[in-house]
Design a protein around this motif. Structure first.
Motif, short mmCIF file in Angstrom:
data_model
loop_
_atom_site.label_atom_id
_atom_site.label_comp_id
_atom_site.label_asym_id
_atom_site.label_seq_id
_atom_site.Cartn_x
_atom_site.Cartn_y
_atom_site.Cartn_z
N GLY B 25 0.82 -1.20 0.00
CA GLY B 25 0.00 0.00 0.00
C GLY B 25 0.85 1.24 0.00
O GLY B 25 2.08 1.17 0.15
N GLU B 26 0.18 2.37 -0.16
CA GLU B 26 0.89 3.65 -0.21
C GLU B 26 1.13 4.14 1.22
O GLU B 26 0.22 4.12 2.05
CB GLU B 26 0.05 4.65 -0.99
N ASP B 27 2.35 4.54 1.49
CA ASP B 27 2.70 5.15 2.78
C ASP B 27 2.43 4.23 3.97
O ASP B 27 2.07 4.70 5.05
CB ASP B 27 1.93 6.47 2.96
N VAL B 28 2.62 2.93 3.76
CA VAL B 28 2.31 1.99 4.85
C VAL B 28 3.50 1.75 5.78
O VAL B 28 3.36 1.10 6.82
CB VAL B 28 1.80 0.63 4.31
N LEU B 29 4.67 2.25 5.41
CA LEU B 29 5.84 1.98 6.24
C LEU B 29 5.84 2.83 7.52
O LEU B 29 5.31 3.93 7.55
CB LEU B 29 7.13 2.27 5.46
N ASP B 30 6.50 2.28 8.55
CA ASP B 30 6.74 3.07 9.76
C ASP B 30 7.77 4.15 9.46
O ASP B 30 8.61 3.95 8.58
CB ASP B 30 7.29 2.14 10.87
N PRO B 31 7.75 5.29 10.10
CA PRO B 31 6.87 5.59 11.24
C PRO B 31 5.48 6.08 10.85
O PRO B 31 4.65 6.28 11.73
CB PRO B 31 7.64 6.73 11.92
N TYR B 32 5.22 6.22 9.53
CA TYR B 32 3.92 6.77 9.13
C TYR B 32 2.81 5.75 9.41
O TYR B 32 1.79 6.06 10.01
CB TYR B 32 3.97 7.16 7.65
N GLY B 33 3.02 4.52 8.91
CA GLY B 33 2.08 3.43 9.23
C GLY B 33 0.71 3.56 8.58
O GLY B 33 -0.29 3.10 9.14
N GLY B 34 0.66 4.16 7.38
CA GLY B 34 -0.61 4.28 6.68
C GLY B 34 -1.36 5.54 7.05
O GLY B 34 -1.20 6.07 8.15
N ALA B 35 -2.18 6.03 6.11
CA ALA B 35 -2.87 7.31 6.33
C ALA B 35 -3.77 7.26 7.56
O ALA B 35 -3.96 8.27 8.23
CB ALA B 35 -3.68 7.67 5.09
N PHE B 36 -4.31 6.07 7.86
CA PHE B 36 -5.18 5.95 9.04
C PHE B 36 -4.52 5.12 10.15
O PHE B 36 -5.18 4.69 11.08
CB PHE B 36 -6.54 5.35 8.64
N LYS B 37 -3.21 4.86 9.97
CA LYS B 37 -2.40 4.20 11.00
C LYS B 37 -2.81 2.74 11.25
O LYS B 37 -2.47 2.16 12.28
CB LYS B 37 -2.44 4.97 12.36
N ILE B 38 -3.55 2.18 10.32
CA ILE B 38 -4.00 0.80 10.50
C ILE B 38 -2.81 -0.16 10.32
O ILE B 38 -2.81 -1.27 10.83
CB ILE B 38 -5.14 0.45 9.50
N THR B 39 -1.80 0.27 9.55
CA THR B 39 -0.66 -0.62 9.30
C THR B 39 0.54 -0.30 10.20
O THR B 39 1.64 -0.78 9.95
CB THR B 39 -0.23 -0.54 7.82
N LYS B 40 0.30 0.45 11.22
CA LYS B 40 1.40 0.87 12.10
C LYS B 40 2.13 -0.33 12.69
O LYS B 40 1.53 -1.30 13.15
CB LYS B 40 0.84 1.74 13.23
N GLY B 41 3.45 -0.27 12.66
CA GLY B 41 4.26 -1.32 13.27
C GLY B 41 4.50 -2.53 12.39
O GLY B 41 5.38 -3.35 12.66
N LEU B 42 3.71 -2.67 11.34
CA LEU B 42 3.82 -3.89 10.53
C LEU B 42 5.14 -3.95 9.76
O LEU B 42 5.75 -5.01 9.66
CB LEU B 42 2.63 -3.98 9.55
N SER B 43 5.57 -2.81 9.21
CA SER B 43 6.80 -2.85 8.41
C SER B 43 8.01 -3.10 9.30
O SER B 43 9.01 -3.65 8.84
CB SER B 43 6.97 -1.56 7.61
N THR B 44 7.92 -2.70 10.55
CA THR B 44 9.01 -2.97 11.49
C THR B 44 9.03 -4.44 11.87
O THR B 44 10.08 -5.07 11.94
CB THR B 44 8.84 -2.10 12.75
N ALA B 45 7.84 -4.99 12.08
CA ALA B 45 7.75 -6.40 12.49
C ALA B 45 7.98 -7.35 11.33
O ALA B 45 8.52 -8.44 11.52
CB ALA B 45 6.38 -6.66 13.13
#
Lengths: 305, 321
Positions: B25-45
């Motif tokens: 998805g677009e902008d899903v990487l941390d620290p942004y974690g998606g426009a609505f933050k639903i994907t927060k932490g996933l790219s780190t994990a």
């Protein structure tokens, strides 16, 4: 200079290549005949004149590679599988059809071969497959056949961007036959295909002529690099001899004559008339036998999920 | 737990359990974690399986549709569900078709997540509810996030379907609490359908997707207290194919945020009419937003979008006459 040499050296073809190309040619003529007799349903797009492209590439591809084809894909399928029975059964809706008669001419899937009927749609899908391959089966690639007309679709550029960005093993083969349905390249393509590949930092090779051994020698090392994540656009300057589909050819007599003059078969016949004539007859007989056998089969069956 | 946290936890769990699962998805990487933050932490994990992409909804949906038949699974985040229009060809003509058009079933394990809906002032191209445009596509299943359905179970169900799924997520749900229904209403979930009900037999049944459930429950409360009208609400997790047993009631309503015309509710109504025509006091009543673009200014947006007062008013009128 290479392209001039390749053009001059037309009959650098061995009998196996030539027979396969002639089988594809005979297959396509047979389809047009069957349509003329009212024995085929729907439509079809023949690759008359372009048969040598997939035949040239076939030895450069391995069984782990994926091939994505398009609406004009009979040659791609036959070069990969040498299965005129399955393909004709698919087109005629007979038992033994590759996809049970559901997909027809434009929508075929077998092993790692897949065709779709919407322009440009397969490039992003091929990027996804190449992403999988790059992780799970490094060394394998996704080869995507498109045409010059396909460059009108935005999906092409979204996919080229991703392919370059993620260094995906994708080989894009452009069959540039100079015409998109009825619209010549000059009326639908600004700039060049080379320029469009360059915009993404993707390598581009233009291939003229049909000296298959020379083409393979030239593309071999480049295709090996694709496998290592250096995507490539190979543009074949080719000719569509027949209509877009069945009887819809609005080209001038002159441009059709130019295409015929450039036809690989015309060059081969001129160089070795008797030998090529014999192989042509054999190919026609093979395809006639396939058509007779397939046409006599019962209709294909499909159980909807 | 808030719905956004539950979604995020579900994505963590499903990425952990399914090692062949990608998230794009677009902008899903941390620290942004998606426009609505639903994907927060996933790219780190899960680095390497969480891929941020160019602004190319069509291509990333196509990439998912290429990963799927190659044996992987994929979840695509469309930043605003409105942009799923840009992925429509891949969904309609490739992903959904591939399930059956090659004669034998092709497993297509992919989910396209679409944050939808208005109420946040994002304006005409960032506030729509596009569910109706995806109804009736063979091989494409539609789901909607609700406050009552465990999101991990929903993801696992979608990825096990082996056909592409679109998951609609009403943005106003993200900050609401999961599983919260106050007395005298009770909630139970069975067979993918959440039922919000009273102890007594209801006067009417309401069918609604998760995004409007809290508005419907608020209307049910005011209808009970002010009008003594008892309602049962059914919230299916899967919107299409629709396969919900609507209990016998004289009045049935379908509530959704979609604007008028060719709605999901019309499809549900057809289903209910065919099964229960003889038990209904009248045709199923459709309650939805106006036939309009979604304006940006809050007073204008409120005029267009369906809200609890609309639901109350329509149900009262139909039931009381």
């Amino acid at each position: 200079m290479t392209s001039l040499l390749e053009r001059a050296a037309a009959p650098g073809l061995d009998d196996a290549d030539l027979s396969l190309m002639l089988t594809i040619r005979a297959f396509e003529h047979k389809l047009l005949d069957l349509f003329g007799e009212g024995r085929l349903n729907g439509t079809t797009h023949t690759c008359l004149g372009q048969e040598y492209v997939p035949v040239a590439l076939e030895p450069l591809l391995g069984p782990a590679d994926h091939v994505f084809s398009n609406h004009r894909g009979h040659g791609h399928y036959l070069a990969r599988f040498r299965d005129p029975h399955g393909l004709l059964a698919e087109i005629m809706g007979r038992e033994g059809a590759v996809c049970r008669g559901v997909g027809g001419s434009q929508h075929i899937r077998r092993d790692r071969y897949l065709s779709t009927g919407v322009q440009g749609e397969s490039l992003p899908v091929a990027a996804g497959v190449a992403l999988h391959l790059s992780r799970a089966e490094p060394g394998a690639l996704a080869c995507v056949y498109i045409g010059d007309g396909t460059f009108g679709e935005g999906a092409v550029y979204e996919a080229l961007n991703l392919i370059a960005l993620w260094r995906l093993p994708v080989l894009v083969v452009v069959e540039h036959n100079g015409i998109a349905q009825s619209t010549p390249t000059a009326a639908h393509l600004a700039g060049t295909i080379a320029g469009r590949a360059a915009a993404f930092g993707i390598g581009h090779e233009r291939v003229e002529g049909f000296d298959l051994p020379a083409i393979r020698r030239r593309l071999g090392p480049l295709v090996a690099r694709v496998r290592e994540g250096a995507p490539l656009v190979v543009e074949f300057a080719t000719h569509r001899l027949g209509p877009h589909s069945k009887g819809d050819d609005t080209r001038s007599a002159e441009s059709v004559r130019e295409a015929r003059d450039a036809d690989w078969l015309a060059h081969c016949r001129a160089a070795r008339p008797e030998h090529v004539g014999r192989l042509e007859r054999e190919a026609r007989e093979r395809v006639d036998a396939v058509a007779a056998e397939v046409a006599a089969r019962p209709p294909s069956t499909w159980v909807r999920a | 737990m808030r719905v956004a946290e539950d979604l995020n936890a579900a994505l963590h769990a499903v990425m952990d359990r399914q090692q062949d699962l990608y998230l794009l998805g677009e902008d899903v990487l941390d620290p942004y974690g998606g426009a609505f933050k639903i994907t927060k932490g996933l790219s780190t994990a899960y680095p390497g399986r969480v891929l941020t992409t160019p602004i190319s909804e069509g291509a990333i949906t196509g990439v998912a549709a290429g990963l799927a038949p190659a044996g992987d699974r994929a979840i695509v985040e469309i930043m605003f569900g409105d942009f799923a229009a840009l992925a429509f060809d891949q969904l309609l003509n490739f992903a959904a078709k591939s399930v059956s058009m090659y004669g034998e079933p092709v497993p297509m394990r992919m989910v396209v997540r679409c944050p939808m809906g208005g109420g946040r002032g994002y304006g005409p191209t960032h506030s729509q509810s596009l569910q109706k445009h995806f109804v009736g596509i063979p091989g494409l299943a539609l789901y909607e996030v609700s406050p009552f359905h465990d999101n991990l179970a929903v993801f696992e169900e979608m990825l096990a379907r082996a056909e592409p799924c679109v998951l609609f997520e009403d943005k106003v749900l993200y900050t609401r609490q999961m599983h919260q229904v106050d007395s005298p209403f009770s909630v139970e979930v069975s067979g993918g359908v959440a039922r919000v009900f009273l102890d007594d037999a209801p006067d009417c049944v309401i069918v609604a997707p998760g995004g409007v459930a809290h508005r419907v429950v608020a209307a049910m409360r005011s209808l009970l207290l002010e009008e003594e009208i008892g309602c049962t609400l059914l919230v299916p997790s899967r919107l299409y194919p629709f396969d919900v047993e609507v209990p016998a009631a004289r009045h049935v309503f379908v509530v959704e945020e979609s604007t008028a015309g060719g709605t999901w509710g019309a499809e549900v109504a057809h289903h209910v009419h065919r099964r229960h025509w003889d038990r209904l006091a009248g045709p199923v009543t459709l309650i939805h937003s106006a036939d309009s673009v979604i304006p940006t200014a809050s007073h204008l947006e409120r005029e267009v979008l369906v809200d609890e007062a609309d639901i109350h008013r329509v149900i009262r009128k139909v039931v009381r006459g």
